[in-house]
Scaffold this active site. Structure first.
Site, PDB file in Angstrom:
ATOM      1  N   TYR A   1     -44.294  85.728  78.381  1.00 41.14           N
ATOM      2  CA  TYR A   1     -44.727  84.854  77.287  1.00 41.14           C
ATOM      3  C   TYR A   1     -43.486  84.330  76.558  1.00 41.14           C
ATOM      4  CZ  TYR A   1     -47.275  82.846  73.467  1.00 41.14           C
ATOM      5  OH  TYR A   1     -47.797  81.933  72.580  1.00 41.14           O
TER       6      TYR A   1
ATOM      7  N   GLN B   1     -54.981  83.274  73.730  1.00 45.57           N
ATOM      8  CA  GLN B   1     -55.672  82.791  74.940  1.00 45.57           C
ATOM      9  C   GLN B   1     -54.777  82.902  76.179  1.00 45.57           C
ATOM     10  OE1 GLN B   1     -55.131  81.089  72.155  1.00 45.57           O
ATOM     11  NE2 GLN B   1     -54.398  79.015  72.524  1.00 45.57           N
TER      12      GLN B   1
ATOM     13  N   ASN C   1     -46.136  85.531  68.167  1.00 42.85           N
ATOM     14  CA  ASN C   1     -46.597  85.713  66.787  1.00 42.85           C
ATOM     15  C   ASN C   1     -47.641  86.828  66.736  1.00 42.85           C
ATOM     16  OD1 ASN C   1     -48.980  84.649  67.757  1.00 42.85           O
ATOM     17  ND2 ASN C   1     -48.617  82.609  66.910  1.00 42.85           N
TER      18      ASN C   1
ATOM     19  N   SER D   1     -37.958  91.989  63.069  1.00 42.16           N
ATOM     20  CA  SER D   1     -36.655  92.389  63.570  1.00 42.16           C
ATOM     21  C   SER D   1     -35.833  93.066  62.468  1.00 42.16           C
ATOM     22  CB  SER D   1     -35.993  91.084  64.013  1.00 42.16           C
ATOM     23  OG  SER D   1     -34.884  91.307  64.790  1.00 42.16           O
TER      24      SER D   1
ATOM     25  N   GLN E   1     -29.341  88.306  60.898  1.00 41.71           N
ATOM     26  CA  GLN E   1     -30.646  88.952  61.047  1.00 41.71           C
ATOM     27  C   GLN E   1     -31.664  88.317  60.098  1.00 41.71           C
ATOM     28  OE1 GLN E   1     -31.191  91.129  63.371  1.00 41.71           O
ATOM     29  NE2 GLN E   1     -33.340  91.149  62.834  1.00 41.71           N
TER      30      GLN E   1
ATOM     31  N   HIS F   1     -33.800  85.061  60.742  1.00 44.23           N
ATOM     32  CA  HIS F   1     -34.874  85.036  61.744  1.00 44.23           C
ATOM     33  C   HIS F   1     -36.235  84.811  61.104  1.00 44.23           C
ATOM     34  CE1 HIS F   1     -33.461  85.775  65.760  1.00 44.23           C
ATOM     35  NE2 HIS F   1     -32.654  86.729  65.365  1.00 44.23           N
TER      36      HIS F   1
ATOM     37  N   GLU G   1     -33.780  98.401  65.305  1.00 47.58           N
ATOM     38  CA  GLU G   1     -33.658  97.610  66.527  1.00 47.58           C
ATOM     39  C   GLU G   1     -32.174  97.414  66.882  1.00 47.58           C
ATOM     40  OE1 GLU G   1     -35.031  93.678  65.830  1.00 47.58           O
ATOM     41  OE2 GLU G   1     -35.183  93.171  67.967  1.00 47.58           O
ATOM     42  N   HIS G   2     -31.397  96.931  65.911  1.00 48.57           N
ATOM     43  CA  HIS G   2     -29.959  96.721  66.102  1.00 48.57           C
ATOM     44  C   HIS G   2     -29.186  97.648  65.163  1.00 48.57           C
ATOM     45  CE1 HIS G   2     -31.933  92.724  66.649  1.00 48.57           C
ATOM     46  NE2 HIS G   2     -31.236  92.720  67.763  1.00 48.57           N
TER      47      HIS G   2
ATOM     48  N   ASP H   1     -27.300  89.142  71.178  1.00 46.13           N
ATOM     49  CA  ASP H   1     -28.482  88.288  71.278  1.00 46.13           C
ATOM     50  C   ASP H   1     -28.366  87.300  72.438  1.00 46.13           C
ATOM     51  OD1 ASP H   1     -29.669  89.413  69.130  1.00 46.13           O
ATOM     52  OD2 ASP H   1     -29.144  87.838  67.697  1.00 46.13           O
TER      53      ASP H   1
ATOM     54  N   GLU I   1     -59.481 127.703  87.894  1.00 44.89           N
ATOM     55  CA  GLU I   1     -59.922 126.512  87.166  1.00 44.89           C
ATOM     56  C   GLU I   1     -61.372 126.161  87.492  1.00 44.89           C
ATOM     57  OE1 GLU I   1     -57.112 123.285  87.622  1.00 44.89           O
ATOM     58  OE2 GLU I   1     -55.568 124.354  86.479  1.00 44.89           O
TER      59      GLU I   1
ATOM     60  N   HIS J   1     -61.681 122.287  95.555  1.00 45.71           N
ATOM     61  CA  HIS J   1     -60.227 122.199  95.725  1.00 45.71           C
ATOM     62  C   HIS J   1     -59.732 123.349  96.606  1.00 45.71           C
ATOM     63  CE1 HIS J   1     -60.445 119.282  92.506  1.00 45.71           C
ATOM     64  NE2 HIS J   1     -59.143 119.111  92.488  1.00 45.71           N
TER      65      HIS J   1
END
Lengths: 432, 432
Positions: free
Chosen positions: B125, B186, B209, B232, B254, B257, B322-323, B356, B410, B415
């Site tokens: 995506y 979708q 998003n 982020s 940062q 963003h 994250e960073h 990045d 068991e 088995h």
């Protein structure tokens, strides 16, 4: 058993139509309510829900360390020995899965690498009641231990007569660090959010009923989870050289798990298929769990007659089974045909229960066709990766213009500025 | 920027209280409705939803192969060159992540092993509009290609003026096999279930998003997904030897963003913290994306003054960013202090934007504290593992009693029978 034959297309169409729809909607709502309850009310909710669902009134969830330490005193010596043997095999297999990080210093002034580190805490869910499987305790805990997880926390529902001694013995043998008597969706919520007495973990693994499965799905992202488990399945690909008694017994070992379990034979020989079906009926009559196995075979048991071995594997890959047995004359020749399967059992003596208990590969496997993208539980599930980089000023200078250009194309000026600012002092120095 | 200081406990308490709650409930319901619509109505739903959400009436989702093939004709040569350079670095880093399977033949008559195989299809995506990042196309597609995924399918929302040429060029450079103009929840539903024109994939990766993120969560289990992405964040651990201008610029890269992005400095020097805060304000005024960056800094920007470097790392590990930038005098000495972080940038010149765009490690990283258990996107995300075993009759004979014992403990008699039946013929032969 239902017989399906025809060309590949016809078989696949019939297979897809046989896939059952699930009815999870109502359960989903109650699972969400339980999770919110535990998140909001912590231990108070846990005590209340445990009384409600397990019928047990507890004052403490933690299993005393002394009970865990002495767990082996309460089970038979031959059981301990068998479990210890299984442990040796599981450890030696999973040791080979261990990954180390790397460092790459191929370019002057540049160091790039990857760390592989264990999670700090793992939560292992172990079902209780009649579905209490000591083997699962080993299969879930040992990979975490090999990964190096310092705090492995096991949870299991409380029984009215106390904890199952075999489960507790397996926890001791596997090396669980802490054990708590708590089950169901409330146990998953407690591990995900933490309560006064249950520690919050990084990842939750282990099988469970629909409540447990839906709760794990719900908390995914707050913690990691292993996979979304559905009913278990086996596909046996066999030709007329196979032994129909062995094949029937293996299909039934799958079918006895659960009325929703799927046992499927794909064969190139209709006569062999008939022989297996007769054997299944014959052996069914001798099984203590006949009722469960019979329902599974009646609803989901299939004999698929394929026009060729190649087509048999195409169909198998479409099913993407949890367990695959290849009982063909030269089984090894066909490993390369396997695209989608959790675990593969090659030849007449690699019976599926051998893998369930003993051989060493994990028995926690992707079900319901998810072997297309999920993998057996393993050491990697208990590790996380971290990348790292270091650049000298000279190394950055060589790449700076390209970075600035890409940042500006993306409209991220502050990104470009962060690179440029590192070279501005030079200009200032030169101008001063 | 908000200043936080005190002892470790006081800092952690303030940090936790600052964590924002999310309001996903309404969005969740519409995402579920969209998914059900696409599942039930296929392409018809997709055409309708695309007109509704993207304002574009399409007759075909597939981007013509000729458009993809000629994508480089429509962008500047220096952009292509920069992206090709980035590709070289990304490939050389990710090549080192490739895993192979193993075979273990340590015991007579026993073969155990693990196959590592690429997924058959991956769906990537790529967001559209103002958040169209060609660098993300490379970061998502190249690991899939290194894994060997034969069919990499990219989806991206249609724009009113056609597709973003930089995104399409990046798709060509990265080696996307097919591109479809479709976005939002979708698109995720279409990739998970397949429609007349969109292929069903094994795994969906890539940022998006809130609609995309919730849809991915919803289809998890039907397909695999990469991770649940949130806003982020960057943590910079710096002492007084660091350059406050560099640190401020990195924090702002940062912050630009997203208004929800978190930029956090942890320092042992209050004076250095003040210097960075002043620089942040000064540099903010020069940024085209000042409004976004200013909101992020005002709401989530923090300067944490820690009593020692050790405590600084304890707090950082608690945030699990994250960073992580380590701008200390001897940064390499502190890599061993890092438990939870997606990507680590060591020293004054390893600025976050270098990672990045360019250095090679993936920029798709675990956010919002999930670095405790999630990892950077990598080659392993596009592979699945399959275990296999083969036993001779003699090898099985040695372990048979232990397996039977465990199965019977068991309560799984079928088995046990599946193992025993393989030795019954001998007895019969002997008796005949």
């Amino acid at each position: 058993m239902r017989f399906i034959s025809g060309d590949k297309k016809a078989i696949l169409e019939q297979l897809h139509s046989a896939t059952s729809a699930d009815t999870q909607v109502e359960t989903e709502a109650s699972v969400k309510a339980i999770i919110e309850d535990v998140k909001a009310n912590g231990d108070a909710a846990l005590f209340r829900l445990t009384e409600q669902f397990d019928g047990v009134r507890l004052t403490d969830f933690r299993v005393a360390q002394s009970l865990l330490d002495n767990a082996l005193d309460h089970v038979e010596a031959d059981f301990i020995k068998a479990l210890e043997q299984a442990k040796v095999n599981i450890l030696s297999y999973h040791q080979k899965q261990k990954q180390s990080g790397f460092v790459d210093t191929e370019k002057h002034g540049v160091m790039r690498g990857q760390l592989v580190r264990p999670l700090e805490t793992a939560g292992i869910y172990v079902p209780g009641g009649t579905a209490a499987y000591p083997s699962s305790v080993l299969m879930n805990i040992l990979p975490a231990k090999i990964a190096g997880v310092p705090r492995v926390i096991m949870v299991t529902p409380p029984g009215k007569d106390g904890l199952n001694p075999y489960i507790l013995a397996a926890a001791k043998i596997a090396g669980a660090d802490e054990v708590y008597q708590i089950g169901g969706a409330q146990a998953i919520a407690a591990l995900a959010f933490g309560t006064e007495s249950i520690p919050k973990v990084d990842k939750i693994v282990g099988p469970g009923n629909i409540f447990v499965a839906l709760a794990k799905r719900e908390v995914f992202g707050i913690v990691d989870i292993d996979m979304i488990a559905g009913p278990s399945e086996v596909v046996v690909v066999a030709d007329a050289t196979a032994n129909p008694r062995f094949v029937a017994a293996d299909l039934l070992s799958q079918a006895e798990h659960d009325t929703l379990a799927r046992a499927i034979l794909i064969t190139t020989s209709a006569a062999f298929g008939q022989a297996v079906a007769s054997e299944v009926e014959k052996q069914l009559q001798t099984l203590p769990r006949e009722k469960i196995a019979r329902a599974s075979i009646a609803n989901f048991g299939q004999v698929i007659v394929a026009e060729s071995v190649e087509i048999a594997f195409d169909i198998m890959n479409e099913i993407a089974p949890e367990h695959l047995e290849i009982q063909l004359e030269n089984p090894m020749d066909y490993l390369s045909y396997v695209k989608n399967a959790g675990s593969v059992f090659l030849g007449a003596y690699a019976s599926e229960p051998l893998g369930d208990y003993f051989a060493g590969p994990n028995h926690v496997l992707p079900t319901s066709g998810t072997a297309r993208f999920f993998s057996p539980l393993g050491v990697a599930d208990f590790c996380k990766r971290t990348s790292f980089i270091s650049y000298t000023k000279d190394a950055l200078a060589k790449e700076k213009d390209a970075i600035v250009l890409l940042a500006e194309k993306e409209g991220l000026t502050a990104h470009a500025r962060a690179i440029e600012i590192r070279f501005e002092e030079d200009d200032e120095d030169e101008n001063s």
